[in-house]
Design a protein around this motif. Structure first.
Motif, PDB file in Angstrom:
ATOM      1  N   ASN A 160      93.694  14.911  -8.286  1.00 10.75           N
ATOM      2  CA  ASN A 160      93.855  14.183  -9.547  1.00 10.75           C
ATOM      3  C   ASN A 160      92.471  13.936 -10.137  1.00 10.75           C
ATOM      4  O   ASN A 160      91.580  13.401  -9.478  1.00 10.75           O
ATOM      5  CB  ASN A 160      94.571  12.851  -9.333  1.00 10.75           C
ATOM      6  CG  ASN A 160      96.034  13.057  -8.999  1.00 10.75           C
ATOM      7  OD1 ASN A 160      96.645  14.013  -9.469  1.00 10.75           O
ATOM      8  ND2 ASN A 160      96.604  12.173  -8.187  1.00 10.75           N
ATOM      9  N   ARG A 161      92.347  14.295 -11.380  1.00 13.46           N
ATOM     10  CA  ARG A 161      91.059  14.142 -12.066  1.00 13.46           C
ATOM     11  C   ARG A 161      91.278  13.311 -13.333  1.00 13.46           C
ATOM     12  O   ARG A 161      92.254  13.525 -14.066  1.00 13.46           O
ATOM     13  CB  ARG A 161      90.482  15.497 -12.445  1.00 13.46           C
ATOM     14  CG  ARG A 161      89.163  15.423 -13.203  1.00 13.46           C
ATOM     15  CD  ARG A 161      88.666  16.792 -13.567  1.00 13.46           C
ATOM     16  NE  ARG A 161      88.403  17.584 -12.362  1.00 13.46           N
ATOM     17  CZ  ARG A 161      88.078  18.874 -12.395  1.00 13.46           C
ATOM     18  NH1 ARG A 161      87.984  19.494 -13.547  1.00 13.46           N
ATOM     19  NH2 ARG A 161      87.852  19.531 -11.275  1.00 13.46           N
ATOM     20  N   GLN A 162      90.384  12.381 -13.527  1.00 12.76           N
ATOM     21  CA  GLN A 162      90.459  11.556 -14.734  1.00 12.76           C
ATOM     22  C   GLN A 162      89.822  12.312 -15.900  1.00 12.76           C
ATOM     23  O   GLN A 162      88.672  12.706 -15.832  1.00 12.76           O
ATOM     24  CB  GLN A 162      89.745  10.224 -14.541  1.00 12.76           C
ATOM     25  CG  GLN A 162      90.495   9.247 -13.642  1.00 12.76           C
ATOM     26  CD  GLN A 162      89.859   7.878 -13.658  1.00 12.76           C
ATOM     27  OE1 GLN A 162      88.791   7.703 -14.234  1.00 12.76           O
ATOM     28  NE2 GLN A 162      90.506   6.915 -13.017  1.00 12.76           N
ATOM     29  N   VAL A 163      90.639  12.486 -16.938  1.00 15.30           N
ATOM     30  CA  VAL A 163      90.207  13.215 -18.124  1.00 15.30           C
ATOM     31  C   VAL A 163      90.204  12.248 -19.296  1.00 15.30           C
ATOM     32  O   VAL A 163      91.198  11.562 -19.545  1.00 15.30           O
ATOM     33  CB  VAL A 163      91.144  14.408 -18.419  1.00 15.30           C
ATOM     34  CG1 VAL A 163      90.691  15.113 -19.682  1.00 15.30           C
ATOM     35  CG2 VAL A 163      91.144  15.375 -17.241  1.00 15.30           C
ATOM     36  N   GLU A 277      93.286   9.677 -18.887  1.00 16.01           N
ATOM     37  CA  GLU A 277      94.509  10.128 -18.234  1.00 16.01           C
ATOM     38  C   GLU A 277      94.170  10.757 -16.894  1.00 16.01           C
ATOM     39  O   GLU A 277      93.081  11.324 -16.725  1.00 16.01           O
ATOM     40  CB  GLU A 277      95.248  11.153 -19.102  1.00 16.01           C
ATOM     41  CG  GLU A 277      95.731  10.599 -20.434  1.00 16.01           C
ATOM     42  CD  GLU A 277      96.420  11.673 -21.247  1.00 16.01           C
ATOM     43  OE1 GLU A 277      96.364  12.838 -20.817  1.00 16.01           O
ATOM     44  OE2 GLU A 277      97.017  11.338 -22.294  1.00 16.01           O
ATOM     45  N   ASN A 278      95.126  10.631 -15.964  1.00 18.09           N
ATOM     46  CA  ASN A 278      95.006  11.310 -14.671  1.00 18.09           C
ATOM     47  C   ASN A 278      95.754  12.640 -14.753  1.00 18.09           C
ATOM     48  O   ASN A 278      96.973  12.679 -14.951  1.00 18.09           O
ATOM     49  CB  ASN A 278      95.601  10.454 -13.546  1.00 18.09           C
ATOM     50  CG  ASN A 278      94.729   9.240 -13.245  1.00 18.09           C
ATOM     51  OD1 ASN A 278      93.511   9.312 -13.385  1.00 18.09           O
ATOM     52  ND2 ASN A 278      95.334   8.146 -12.851  1.00 18.09           N
ATOM     53  N   VAL A 279      95.032  13.710 -14.603  1.00 20.22           N
ATOM     54  CA  VAL A 279      95.589  15.050 -14.752  1.00 20.22           C
ATOM     55  C   VAL A 279      95.514  15.743 -13.398  1.00 20.22           C
ATOM     56  O   VAL A 279      94.429  15.809 -12.791  1.00 20.22           O
ATOM     57  CB  VAL A 279      94.814  15.864 -15.810  1.00 20.22           C
ATOM     58  CG1 VAL A 279      95.393  17.258 -15.928  1.00 20.22           C
ATOM     59  CG2 VAL A 279      94.850  15.139 -17.144  1.00 20.22           C
ATOM     60  N   PRO A 280      96.639  16.238 -12.887  1.00 24.82           N
ATOM     61  CA  PRO A 280      96.569  17.019 -11.635  1.00 24.82           C
ATOM     62  C   PRO A 280      95.924  18.373 -11.888  1.00 24.82           C
ATOM     63  O   PRO A 280      96.320  19.101 -12.802  1.00 24.82           O
ATOM     64  CB  PRO A 280      98.041  17.152 -11.216  1.00 24.82           C
ATOM     65  CG  PRO A 280      98.812  16.984 -12.484  1.00 24.82           C
ATOM     66  CD  PRO A 280      98.028  16.070 -13.361  1.00 24.82           C
ATOM     67  N   VAL A 281      94.931  18.690 -11.072  1.00 24.68           N
ATOM     68  CA  VAL A 281      94.160  19.928 -11.237  1.00 24.68           C
ATOM     69  C   VAL A 281      94.201  20.687  -9.923  1.00 24.68           C
ATOM     70  O   VAL A 281      93.993  20.107  -8.846  1.00 24.68           O
ATOM     71  CB  VAL A 281      92.703  19.634 -11.653  1.00 24.68           C
ATOM     72  CG1 VAL A 281      91.929  20.924 -11.798  1.00 24.68           C
ATOM     73  CG2 VAL A 281      92.679  18.829 -12.928  1.00 24.68           C
TER      74      VAL A 281
END
Length: 438
Positions: A160-163, A277-281
């Motif tokens: 999970n990466r914060q974008v 937003e937390n985006v799954p990468v």
């Protein structure tokens, strides 16, 4: 709203505790064992009921609509009038006279003479010579060798990466904007113009005549011809006498003038907002693995050998020879000749001609043009909204003392009146302030 809901919850909790106390006393503290006079105040109670109602209110919005209107402006057209003027120009006519002159012409003659010179002629001969040189010959050998190599294997992981992204929101504002437009204003000035109002004047002058040939006696008693000037003749020609007159001529120019006007303008600007937003990468990393392999290796070594070879060689020597050639020689001599030529000369005369000038003048006319302006209009609109209000409601329970049983009639004279709620030391009656705090 929160205080009212908390009060309703405390009332329900009190009723539940009362029923539990009544069950704890084996039914002794029940409405069936109480006198009817004591049961009447607790049979009905007042509660608050939440009602939702949809209402509408009128909202006025300002809408700008384009409106076209017709305006008039004065346009000045430039009209040119033809004005004729008589002028004179000088016309030159060409005449010629004959003249005799002498020239010298070159005459070229060609003769030949012998020239002796010596040249070197090359003579080529071929001879052979022995040459020894060493040659390196490759010898190849094959053997095996252990080689370790690293293999990278892809491994995929999800993190999970914060974008942070920027969202732009439109905000409409009304500002006063100064608009500038240019108006052409006529300005009349006077300038001084010099005009030549002269005239032509006839003048007489003496012109010598053409030369004449006469026969005269020389002092030795002989006769010879001489050129004497001819009789003079009177020639009349026109001469321009200038007369410069200064005149004031009005000149109208249109000077641009900037006019400022303040107009309300609706400006829509974009306000940036940052949203995280937390985006799954999915991340792919390479995992290194070491692999041992046997690789055939081919090596080369060089062996020296001596080789003898005959090389043909070409040798050049120079041989001297004498040659004779004939060289042409050109000589030049000058010969005198007499020639005749025509010499042109010009004769000037005045020829009248008519010139048409274009004189400009301004003609005003009215011209209609269409403009567009924004007219603001108020438009009403109905907007729905929801209203929550508390309505007091009286709830009446079925009175258990209305129909007394045999057990209640037997205990009415022996058991004193008691409340249907057990009171403990930590029990506190709810008050409006306590309800609001909870």
């Amino acid at each position: 709203m929160k205080r009212i809901l908390a009060g309703i919850a405390l009332m329900l909790a009190g009723f539940t505790a009362a029923e539990a106390s009544a069950a704890g006393f084996c039914g002794a503290c029940n409405y069936n064992c109480c006198p009817p006079v004591a049961c009447q105040p607790t049979s009905c109670y007042t509660t608050c009921k939440v009602e939702r109602q949809t209402c509408y209110r009128t909202v006025y919005e300002t809408v700008c609509e384009p409106q076209q209107y017709t305006a008039k402006r004065t346009v000045y057209d430039t009209v040119y009038d033809n004005v004729e003027q008589t002028c004179y120009r000088t016309v030159y006519e060409q005449a010629s006279r004959t003249e005799t002159y002498q020239v010298q012409r070159p005459v070229f003659e060609t003769s030949q003479r012998e020239h002796r010179y010596t040249v070197q002629r090359p003579v080529y001969e071929t001879i052979e010579r022995e040459c020894s040189y060493q040659v390196s010959r490759p010898v190849w050998e094959t053997h095996e060798r252990q080689v370790q190599r690293v293999v990278c294997r892809p491994v995929t992981e999800t993190i999970n990466r914060q974008v942070c992204r920027t969202v732009y929101r439109n905000v409409t504002e009304t500002i006063n904007q100064t608009r500038c437009y240019t108006v052409m204003r006529p300005v009349t000035t006077y300038r001084t113009v010099r005009r030549d109002c002269g005239r032509w004047v006839c003048q007489s002058m003496q012109v010598p005549g053409p030369p004449m040939c006469r026969v005269v006696c020389d002092p030795c008693g002989g006769m010879r011809r001489v050129m004497v000037p001819g009789p003079c003749r009177t020639v009349t020609r026109r001469v321009w006498c200038p007369n410069v007159v200064e005149q004031q001529i009005p000149c109208t120019q249109y000077v641009p003038q900037v006019v400022q006007q303040s107009c309300p303008v609706q400006v829509c600007r974009v306000v940036p907002e940052t949203v995280t937003e937390n985006v799954p990468v999915q991340v792919t990393r390479l995992q290194r693995d070491v692999v041992n392999e046997t690789v055939p290796v081919r090596t080369c070594r060089w062996v020296n050998e001596t080789v003898t070879k005959k090389i043909p060689q070409r040798v050049c020597r120079m041989v001297t020879e004498e040659k004779v050639c004939t060289v042409p020689v050109q000589t030049c001599k000058m010969v005198t000749e007499e020639r005749t030529r025509e010499i042109p000369y010009c004769v000037a005369k005045q020829v009248p001609y008519t010139v048409t000038h274009k004189v400009a003048r301004c003609v005003p006319r009215e011209e209609s043009y269409t403009c567009t302006r924004m007219v603001s209009r108020v438009v009403p609109r109905q907007v729905a909204y929801e209203v929550c209000k508390l309505v007091p409601t009286t709830v009446c329970n079925a009175s258990p003392c209305a129909a007394p049983t045999s057990s209640c009639s037997s205990c009415q004279g022996n058991v004193p009146y008691q409340s249907n709620r057990a009171t403990t030391e930590g029990d506190v009656q709810p008050t409006p302030d306590a309800i609001g705090d909870n």
